[in-house]
Design an enzyme around this catalytic site. Structure first.
Site, PDB file in Angstrom:
ATOM      1  N   CYS A   1       0.858  -1.190   0.000  1.00 11.75           N
ATOM      2  CA  CYS A   1       0.000   0.000   0.000  1.00 11.75           C
ATOM      3  C   CYS A   1       0.896   1.244   0.000  1.00 11.75           C
ATOM      4  O   CYS A   1       2.061   1.172   0.418  1.00 11.75           O
ATOM      5  CB  CYS A   1      -0.848  -0.026   1.275  1.00 11.75           C
ATOM      6  SG  CYS A   1      -1.726   1.501   1.633  1.00 11.75           S
TER       7      CYS A   1
ATOM      8  N   THR B   1       0.822   3.567   2.046  1.00 12.33           N
ATOM      9  CA  THR B   1       1.250   3.779   3.441  1.00 12.33           C
ATOM     10  C   THR B   1       2.518   2.981   3.742  1.00 12.33           C
ATOM     11  O   THR B   1       3.413   3.451   4.447  1.00 12.33           O
ATOM     12  CB  THR B   1       0.119   3.329   4.401  1.00 12.33           C
ATOM     13  OG1 THR B   1      -1.056   4.017   4.035  1.00 12.33           O
ATOM     14  CG2 THR B   1       0.465   3.607   5.846  1.00 12.33           C
TER      15      THR B   1
ATOM     16  N   HIS C   1       5.471   4.839   2.614  1.00 13.36           N
ATOM     17  CA  HIS C   1       5.873   5.879   3.580  1.00 13.36           C
ATOM     18  C   HIS C   1       6.691   5.260   4.716  1.00 13.36           C
ATOM     19  O   HIS C   1       7.658   5.842   5.188  1.00 13.36           O
ATOM     20  CB  HIS C   1       4.652   6.571   4.191  1.00 13.36           C
ATOM     21  CG  HIS C   1       3.819   7.330   3.198  1.00 13.36           C
ATOM     22  ND1 HIS C   1       4.363   8.014   2.141  1.00 13.36           N
ATOM     23  CD2 HIS C   1       2.479   7.512   3.107  1.00 13.36           C
ATOM     24  CE1 HIS C   1       3.398   8.586   1.444  1.00 13.36           C
ATOM     25  NE2 HIS C   1       2.250   8.297   2.006  1.00 13.36           N
TER      26      HIS C   1
ATOM     27  N   CYS D   1     -13.034   0.977  18.239  1.00 17.90           N
ATOM     28  CA  CYS D   1     -13.098   0.695  19.681  1.00 17.90           C
ATOM     29  C   CYS D   1     -14.414   0.072  20.120  1.00 17.90           C
ATOM     30  O   CYS D   1     -14.472  -0.614  21.128  1.00 17.90           O
ATOM     31  CB  CYS D   1     -12.831   1.976  20.471  1.00 17.90           C
ATOM     32  SG  CYS D   1     -14.239   3.104  20.607  1.00 17.90           S
TER      33      CYS D   1
ATOM     34  N   CYS E   1     -18.817   4.698  16.994  1.00 21.33           N
ATOM     35  CA  CYS E   1     -18.989   3.249  16.928  1.00 21.33           C
ATOM     36  C   CYS E   1     -20.403   2.845  17.343  1.00 21.33           C
ATOM     37  O   CYS E   1     -21.004   1.949  16.762  1.00 21.33           O
ATOM     38  CB  CYS E   1     -17.972   2.539  17.818  1.00 21.33           C
ATOM     39  SG  CYS E   1     -16.312   2.526  17.117  1.00 21.33           S
TER      40      CYS E   1
ATOM     41  N   CYS F   1     -14.186   5.998  13.823  1.00 22.33           N
ATOM     42  CA  CYS F   1     -13.947   5.917  15.269  1.00 22.33           C
ATOM     43  C   CYS F   1     -12.764   6.816  15.628  1.00 22.33           C
ATOM     44  O   CYS F   1     -11.681   6.695  15.057  1.00 22.33           O
ATOM     45  CB  CYS F   1     -13.635   4.459  15.620  1.00 22.33           C
ATOM     46  SG  CYS F   1     -12.987   4.251  17.289  1.00 22.33           S
TER      47      CYS F   1
ATOM     48  N   GLU G   1      -3.477  12.589 -14.612  1.00 18.39           N
ATOM     49  CA  GLU G   1      -2.251  12.159 -13.931  1.00 18.39           C
ATOM     50  C   GLU G   1      -1.214  13.260 -14.021  1.00 18.39           C
ATOM     51  O   GLU G   1      -1.314  14.167 -14.843  1.00 18.39           O
ATOM     52  CB  GLU G   1      -1.693  10.891 -14.579  1.00 18.39           C
ATOM     53  CG  GLU G   1      -1.661   9.652 -13.696  1.00 18.39           C
ATOM     54  CD  GLU G   1      -0.920   9.811 -12.382  1.00 18.39           C
ATOM     55  OE1 GLU G   1       0.076  10.548 -12.328  1.00 18.39           O
ATOM     56  OE2 GLU G   1      -1.324   9.202 -11.386  1.00 18.39           O
TER      57      GLU G   1
ATOM     58  N   GLY H   1      -7.878  11.478  -1.243  1.00 14.14           N
ATOM     59  CA  GLY H   1      -6.460  11.834  -1.144  1.00 14.14           C
ATOM     60  C   GLY H   1      -6.129  12.491   0.191  1.00 14.14           C
ATOM     61  O   GLY H   1      -6.956  13.196   0.772  1.00 14.14           O
TER      62      GLY H   1
ATOM     63  N   THR I   1     -12.964   8.195   4.499  1.00 11.73           N
ATOM     64  CA  THR I   1     -11.936   7.470   5.255  1.00 11.73           C
ATOM     65  C   THR I   1     -12.202   5.978   5.169  1.00 11.73           C
ATOM     66  O   THR I   1     -13.336   5.538   5.425  1.00 11.73           O
ATOM     67  CB  THR I   1     -11.985   7.871   6.748  1.00 11.73           C
ATOM     68  OG1 THR I   1     -11.491   9.191   6.878  1.00 11.73           O
ATOM     69  CG2 THR I   1     -11.116   6.968   7.589  1.00 11.73           C
TER      70      THR I   1
HETATM   71  P1  NAD Z   1      -0.422   7.073  -5.021  1.00 10.16           P
HETATM   72  O1  NAD Z   1       0.485   8.078  -4.390  1.00 10.16           O
HETATM   73  O2  NAD Z   1       0.129   5.771  -5.482  1.00 10.16           O
HETATM   74  O3  NAD Z   1      -1.150   7.735  -6.257  1.00 10.16           O
HETATM   75  C1  NAD Z   1      -1.355   9.092  -6.403  1.00 10.16           C
HETATM   76  C2  NAD Z   1      -1.250   9.394  -7.896  1.00 10.16           C
HETATM   77  O4  NAD Z   1      -1.588  10.751  -8.096  1.00 10.16           O
HETATM   78  C3  NAD Z   1       0.167   9.177  -8.461  1.00 10.16           C
HETATM   79  O5  NAD Z   1       0.111   8.317  -9.597  1.00 10.16           O
HETATM   80  C4  NAD Z   1       0.618  10.593  -8.829  1.00 10.16           C
HETATM   81  O6  NAD Z   1       1.467  10.634  -9.982  1.00 10.16           O
HETATM   82  C5  NAD Z   1      -0.732  11.264  -9.108  1.00 10.16           C
HETATM   83  N1  NAD Z   1      -0.675  12.731  -9.040  1.00 10.16           N
HETATM   84  C6  NAD Z   1       0.183  13.519  -8.334  1.00 10.16           C
HETATM   85  N2  NAD Z   1      -0.081  14.817  -8.588  1.00 10.16           N
HETATM   86  C7  NAD Z   1      -1.132  14.853  -9.448  1.00 10.16           C
HETATM   87  C8  NAD Z   1      -1.845  15.899 -10.072  1.00 10.16           C
HETATM   88  N3  NAD Z   1      -1.549  17.177  -9.845  1.00 10.16           N
HETATM   89  N4  NAD Z   1      -2.855  15.555 -10.911  1.00 10.16           N
HETATM   90  C9  NAD Z   1      -3.175  14.259 -11.142  1.00 10.16           C
HETATM   91  N5  NAD Z   1      -2.516  13.230 -10.585  1.00 10.16           N
HETATM   92  C10 NAD Z   1      -1.508  13.529  -9.748  1.00 10.16           C
HETATM   93  O7  NAD Z   1      -1.614   6.867  -3.971  1.00 10.16           O
HETATM   94  P2  NAD Z   1      -2.712   5.721  -3.769  1.00 10.16           P
HETATM   95  O8  NAD Z   1      -2.143   4.622  -2.942  1.00 10.16           O
HETATM   96  O9  NAD Z   1      -3.384   5.381  -5.060  1.00 10.16           O
HETATM   97  O10 NAD Z   1      -3.708   6.545  -2.813  1.00 10.16           O
HETATM   98  C11 NAD Z   1      -4.379   7.674  -3.327  1.00 10.16           C
HETATM   99  C12 NAD Z   1      -4.516   8.765  -2.284  1.00 10.16           C
HETATM  100  O11 NAD Z   1      -5.433   8.360  -1.269  1.00 10.16           O
HETATM  101  C13 NAD Z   1      -3.225   9.155  -1.539  1.00 10.16           C
HETATM  102  O12 NAD Z   1      -3.221  10.544  -1.286  1.00 10.16           O
HETATM  103  C14 NAD Z   1      -3.360   8.386  -0.222  1.00 10.16           C
HETATM  104  O13 NAD Z   1      -2.620   9.005   0.821  1.00 10.16           O
HETATM  105  C15 NAD Z   1      -4.836   8.489   0.023  1.00 10.16           C
HETATM  106  N6  NAD Z   1      -5.440   7.434   0.848  1.00 10.16           N
HETATM  107  C16 NAD Z   1      -6.439   7.839   1.663  1.00 10.16           C
HETATM  108  C17 NAD Z   1      -7.119   6.899   2.411  1.00 10.16           C
HETATM  109  C18 NAD Z   1      -8.255   7.331   3.273  1.00 10.16           C
HETATM  110  O14 NAD Z   1      -8.741   6.519   4.056  1.00 10.16           O
HETATM  111  N7  NAD Z   1      -8.707   8.573   3.152  1.00 10.16           N
HETATM  112  C19 NAD Z   1      -6.767   5.542   2.335  1.00 10.16           C
HETATM  113  C20 NAD Z   1      -5.744   5.165   1.470  1.00 10.16           C
HETATM  114  C21 NAD Z   1      -5.086   6.130   0.715  1.00 10.16           C
HETATM  115 ZN    ZN Z   2     -14.944   3.939  18.428  1.00  9.03          ZN
END
Ligand code: NAD
Ligand code: ZN
Length: 353
Positions: A46, A48, A51, A101, A107, A115, A203, A271, A298
């Site tokens: 993933c 994450t 990171h 939780c 919850c 949560c 993209e 995002g 989320t």
């Molecule tokens: P990723 O980083 O692999 O993909 C993001 C894509 O966006 C990349 O391909 C990148 O080139 C592209 N990008 C960057 N700048 C751009 C722009 N200006 N215009 C268009 N595209 C652009 O991420 P992912 O694993 O596919 O996850 C997507 C997003 O969701 C991330 O920001 C991640 O942190 C977030 N996320 C949120 C949750 C949540 O629960 N809210 C859960 C998982 C991931």
């Molecule tokens: Zn809770």
């Protein structure tokens, strides 16, 4: 409970630095009365995890070490704790990675996915980049036998995409998807499968991912060196799109997504942003005056999104195979991350057999 097993191979973050992950022999986890021990079959990487692998500021601020990370998986139950009901040895399972939780206001009112006391598998407790993992029984999802293990390991990010697309209520509508990372690409497939009228994907300098988007059903793909708002207007009879789904975590894309909406349109944001987003009074007034709705997403609705994803997978309409670009043995853990970091990858799968 004392475990019958002895040791296992796991990817352990042992130092808070880029090269701080080692494949190590560690004890198989003991399970408590309300946990199950799962033998991992497939795991996927993933964003994450990337990171954590790189150990960026978020990882350093959020996590303790040592930790086994990873949370996207499928596997088979090896044994169950004394108080576990409805799960037995041999069951084919995945798990919700968010550990809610069950006691708080959210919850208790059917909103476990938000949560405020949330813990996460592979972030605040040991995860699944290991031969075995201890998982809380409540978090276990029984997989359908018809879904193969590598696809079953993708249900966590697929659930992100499904929740986002469903919040956009896309059937018969024009849809802009910003960011064709793995989750944005899954959203293309989900939007196509659920009857979106026209799908436009953007993209940032990654035409490789836009090619995958086309194979998954995108009608138009745009790189962000074009005037996206203008192009979207041209492609929607001058109106702008009905729905914008934001999957890039890039400020520019968020702004473009909002500006590309037709009056009364809906912006759904998955995002997550790591830089300050300067929003002016004009930006906010634009949302107000044009009657735009904005919703943040989320995780996955527990368990609504899992049922929806399961039915979509069983319908055969999702093309997730197209998204898996690389497969590695778990022993080649670092090769998997090298591929993930190359920018030329969709989903990367580890196998443990
Ligand atoms: P990723 O980083 O692999 O993909 C993001 C894509 O966006 C990349 O391909 C990148 O080139 C592209 N990008 C960057 N700048 C751009 C722009 N200006 N215009 C268009 N595209 C652009 O991420 P992912 O694993 O596919 O996850 C997507 C997003 O969701 C991330 O920001 C991640 O942190 C977030 N996320 C949120 C949750 C949540 O629960 N809210 C859960 C998982 C991931
Ligand atoms: Zn809770």
């Amino acid at each position: 409970m004392i475990c019958m097993y002895d040791h296992m191979i796991a990817a352990v973050k042992i130092k808070g630095e880029y090269n701080g992950t080692e494949l190590r022999k560690v004890p198989v986890p003991d399970i408590s009365d309300d946990e199950v021990l799962v033998k991992v079959s497939r795991a996927s990487i993933c964003g994450t995890d990337i990171h954590i692998y790189k150990w960026n500021e978020w990882a350093a601020d959020t996590m303790g070490i040592p930790i086994i990370y990873g949370h996207e998986f499928s596997g088979y139950v090896e044994k169950v704790g004394d108080k576990v009901k409805n799960i037995k040895k041999g069951d084919y399972v995945s798990a919700e990675g968010h550990v809610w939780c069950d006691d708080c206001y959210q919850c208790r009112t059917g909103r476990r996915h938000i949560c405020p006391n949330m813990k996460s598998l592979g972030i605040s407790r040991n995860g699944i980049f290991a031969e075995y993992a201890a998982i809380r029984d409540k978090n276990i999802w029984h997989n359908d036998e018809s879904i193969k293990p590598e696809i079953a390991s993708l249900q966590d990010p697929l659930g992100n995409a499904v929740q986002t697309v469903f919040a956009g209520n896309v059937a018969g509508k024009t849809v802009l998807i910003t960011g064709a990372g793995p989750i944005g690409l899954m959203a293309v497939s989900v939007a196509k499968a659920t009857g979106a009228g026209k799908i436009i994907v953007t993209e940032h300098a990654n035409s490789y991912r836009l090619d995958i988007a086309k194979r998954l059903g995108a009608d138009h793909t745009l790189l962000d060196n074009e005037d996206i708002v203008e192009r979207v207007k041209e492609l929607t009879d001058g109106n702008g799109v009905d729905v914008s789904l934001e999957f890039s975590g890039a400020m520019q894309a968020l702004r473009t997504g909002l500006k590309s909406l037709t009056n009364g349109g809906k912006m759904v944001i998955l995002g997550l942003y790591s830089s300050d987003i300067p929003f002016s009074d004009e930006d906010i007034n634009d949302i107000v005056i044009r009657g735009i709705s904005v919703e943040g997403i989320t995780g996955r609705l527990i368990w609504d999104t899992w049922y929806q994803s399961n039915r979509l997978l069983k319908s055969g309409k999702l093309k997730l195979d197209e998204l898996i670009t690389d497969r590695f043995k778990f022993d080649d853990f670092h090769d998997g991350f090298r591929a993930a970091l190359s920018g030329k990858a969709g989903k990367i799968i580890y196998s443990f057999d």
